[in-house]
Enzyme design. Structure first.
Site, PDB file in Angstrom:
ATOM      1  N   LYS A   1      -3.809  -2.239  15.505  1.00 43.05           N
ATOM      2  CA  LYS A   1      -4.380  -1.333  14.646  1.00 43.05           C
ATOM      3  C   LYS A   1      -5.580  -0.807  15.084  1.00 43.05           C
ATOM      4  CE  LYS A   1      -1.754  -2.083  11.007  1.00 43.05           C
ATOM      5  NZ  LYS A   1      -1.127  -1.118  10.484  1.00 43.05           N
TER       6      LYS A   1
ATOM      7  N   TYR B   1      -2.097  -8.249  16.408  1.00 44.53           N
ATOM      8  CA  TYR B   1      -2.468  -7.145  15.332  1.00 44.53           C
ATOM      9  C   TYR B   1      -3.663  -6.424  15.591  1.00 44.53           C
ATOM     10  CZ  TYR B   1      -2.479  -5.874  10.300  1.00 44.53           C
ATOM     11  OH  TYR B   1      -2.580  -4.988   9.302  1.00 44.53           O
TER      12      TYR B   1
ATOM     13  N   ILE C   1       0.783  -1.227  -0.123  1.00 41.75           N
ATOM     14  CA  ILE C   1       0.135  -0.057  -0.112  1.00 41.75           C
ATOM     15  C   ILE C   1       0.791   1.228   0.076  1.00 41.75           C
ATOM     16  CG2 ILE C   1      -1.736   1.497   1.340  1.00 41.75           C
ATOM     17  CD1 ILE C   1      -2.777  -1.388   2.179  1.00 41.75           C
TER      18      ILE C   1
END
Length: 237
Positions: free
Chosen positions: A152, A148, A14
């Site tokens: 986030k 994870y 990204i």
């Protein structure tokens, strides 16, 4: 305002797609990655006057020196994209402390440190824009991705709080939360099975996320926002 943007994690996935789009729009880019040779190759592939830098985002002295080098060679950073991220998926009971710390350091602490350095610069120039790349798991959670998801999810809370702190300084902070995107992070997933749960019926492409990132970078009246780019996945999980 000069269009100088630092893209952390800009050498692949990204981040690389963001850098490619921003290069076409006339930004001067600092491509930052842990591996300098990889960053140099990514910067060279953009054409134009773009530079590469090496940095471990979990080390504050490296982050600060990287911003100093960027300012010396390109000018003050007034746009920041945090796209560096790692995942070490596992059930919580099977996750060792080292893997926990590694994910939290890169995905959360690293963005905190780069934002801290960027905000100092942006205050001096009376404005700036930051986009942190999160994940749909940070909003919904996902089995096998507890750490994870925490990293986030923490990034969302951090970004919204920072947006409140710096709004009066004309600095905006937003988050893009992708779903399943074709990157190295998803290459080993069972795509045929997973895409059945995505209303649009497919994984996304890095360029599609990049357009969302740049939209938020350039939108002068949006701050503290989380823009989900997931093909509708949040509707069904």
């Amino acid at each position: 305002m000069d269009k100088v943007c630092a893209v952390f994690g800009g050498s692949r996935g990204i981040g690389r797609a963001v850098a490619q789009l921003m290069a076409r729009k006339g930004y001067r880019l600092a491509i930052v990655a842990r591996d300098l040779d990889v960053a140099k190759a990514a910067a060279a592939g953009l054409g134009g006057d773009h530079l590469a830098f090496s940095c471990d985002v979990a080390k504050e002295h490296e982050v600060q020196s990287t911003f100093e080098e960027i300012e010396k060679n390109l000018g003050r950073v007034n746009f920041l994209v945090n796209a560096a991220g790692i995942n070490r998926d596992n059930l919580l009971v099977r996750t060792n402390t080292e893997d926990m710390i590694c994910q939290l350091h890169t995905n959360l602490l690293g963005s905190m440190l780069t934002c801290k350095a960027a905000v100092r610069t942006m205050i001096q120039q009376h404005g700036g824009s930051i986009v942190n790349v999160g994940s749909i798991t940070g909003l919904k959670g996902n089995s096998g991705q507890t750490v994870y998801s925490a990293s986030k999810g923490g990034l969302v809370g951090f970004s919204r709080a920072l947006a409140k702190e710096v709004a009066r300084k004309k600095i905006r902070v937003n988050v893009v939360a992708p779903g399943f995107i074709h990157t190295d992070m998803t290459k080993n997933l069972k795509e045929e099975h997973l895409k059945r749960n995505i209303p649009l019926g497919r994984f996304g492409e890095p360029t599609e996320v990049a357009h969302a990132v740049v939209f938020l970078l350039e939108s002068p009246y949006i701050t503290g926002h989380v823009l989900v780019v997931d093909g509708g996945l949040q509707l069904v999980i």
